[in-house]
Design a protein around this motif. Structure first.
Motif, short mmCIF file in Angstrom:
data_model
loop_
_atom_site.label_atom_id
_atom_site.label_comp_id
_atom_site.label_asym_id
_atom_site.label_seq_id
_atom_site.Cartn_x
_atom_site.Cartn_y
_atom_site.Cartn_z
N VAL A 57 -133.77 -40.72 -31.67
CA VAL A 57 -134.71 -39.76 -31.11
C VAL A 57 -136.07 -40.03 -31.72
CG1 VAL A 57 -134.13 -37.98 -32.82
CG2 VAL A 57 -135.17 -37.32 -30.63
N GLY A 58 -137.11 -39.96 -30.90
CA GLY A 58 -138.45 -40.23 -31.39
C GLY A 58 -139.48 -39.72 -30.40
N ASN A 59 -140.74 -40.03 -30.66
CA ASN A 59 -141.83 -39.51 -29.85
C ASN A 59 -142.58 -40.64 -29.14
OD1 ASN A 59 -141.37 -36.83 -30.82
ND2 ASN A 59 -142.41 -37.42 -32.71
N LEU A 60 -143.00 -40.37 -27.93
CA LEU A 60 -143.86 -41.29 -27.21
C LEU A 60 -145.25 -41.28 -27.85
CD1 LEU A 60 -142.87 -40.28 -23.58
CD2 LEU A 60 -142.41 -42.50 -24.63
N THR A 61 -145.92 -42.39 -27.84
CA THR A 61 -147.29 -42.45 -28.36
C THR A 61 -148.20 -41.52 -27.57
OG1 THR A 61 -146.95 -44.75 -29.00
CG2 THR A 61 -149.22 -43.98 -28.89
N ASP A 62 -148.03 -41.52 -26.26
CA ASP A 62 -148.78 -40.63 -25.37
C ASP A 62 -147.81 -39.92 -24.44
OD1 ASP A 62 -151.53 -41.41 -26.18
OD2 ASP A 62 -150.94 -43.34 -25.32
#
Length: 268
Positions: free
Chosen positions: A136-141
């Motif tokens: 699980v992680g985050n998109l840059t934008d």
């Protein structure tokens, strides 16, 4: 050249068998550990076509993601598909080794590679600590779900079934959970991780429907269902490069055959 037993030792360092699920069956499928290996081909699946390509290319070892003998096989007579394939491999001197759930969970493993290919940042396991199932992680934008689905379609190899999506096309996606291979058992983990979208393969009707019904009472992730083969294919080149760095004199190649079983779809 390297002795097969030495390569197996390297596989154990990269993808420890102790990390495999209890039901799984990774390891040496066939081959003599004292044989010399000069070339390795990597593939997601062991199929007749993959074995034929490995033999035609004069490879000594087929390193597969999926175990070839796992579900209660009792007979390997060559009047069966599995018997014919394993018999052909043995006669040709082609060893077969499988790294499955033990290769799913590690750093630079199947889910890790999938998450990084989609540009996710600040990754952590979806299930477990340090090394664990999914990521699980985050998109840059941030982007819309429709835009994210298009990104997935661009990143993964093309298949007949493409990318199926359950969710609002225009909803904003920032946090994403992924699991290479069949991952509907981790849907709840994606909910608990606060994911806006969860990407995996082999999603079934009822788990998806039950999650979508929960949108009336709580925030739950959109779901993206992709080909099982496609979700794991990207890992092959990363694993191949790991082996090339350790064994620079070894020929290491990735099989480019599509082993996704679906050939076409008809829309209504």
């Amino acid at each position: 050249m390297a002795q097969l037993s030495r390569l197996i030792g390297t596989f154990e360092e990269l993808w420890p068998l102790a990390g495999a699920e209890e039901w799984d069956s990774p390891g040496l499928v066939c081959g003599n550990p004292v044989s010399e290996v000069g070339s390795v081909m990597l593939a997601v699946d062991v199929t007749r076509a993959v074995v034929d390509e490995a033999i035609a290319g004069e490879f000594d070892l087929l390193l597969a993601h999926h175990p070839f003998l796992m579900r209660g096989v009792k007979l390997l007579g060559e009047d069966s598909a599995k018997g014919a394939t394993i018999g052909r491999s043995i006669r040709a001197g082609l060893a077969i080794y499988a790294a499955h759930t033990n290769a799913d969970i590690v750093r630079d493993g199947v889910s890790d590679v999938l998450a990084k290919a989609l540009g996710l940042q600040n990754l952590s396991p979806l299930v477990g600590e340090d090394a664990g199932s999914g990521r699980v992680g985050n998109l840059t934008d941030s982007m819309t779900l429709g835009e994210f689905a298009s990104l997935v379609a661009q990143v993964l190899p093309r298949t007949a079934t493409g990318v199926r999506v359950a969710g609002d096309y225009n909803q904003v996606i920032e946090r994403v959970a992924v699991c290479g291979g069949a991952g509907d058992s981790f849907i709840e983990a994606a909910v608990q991780a606060g994911a806006d979208a969860y990407l995996t393969a082999d999603l079934r009707h009822h788990p998806v429907q039950e999650l979508r019904e929960r949108t009336f009472t709580e925030a739950v992730p959109a779901l993206l269902d992709v080909s099982h083969w496609a979700s794991e294919y990207l890992w092959l080149e990363v694993a191949a490069e790991q082996l090339r760095r350790i064994y620079p004199d070894l020929k290491v190649s990735v099989c480019d055959l599509r082993t996704d079983p679906w050939d076409f779809v008809v829309t209504q």
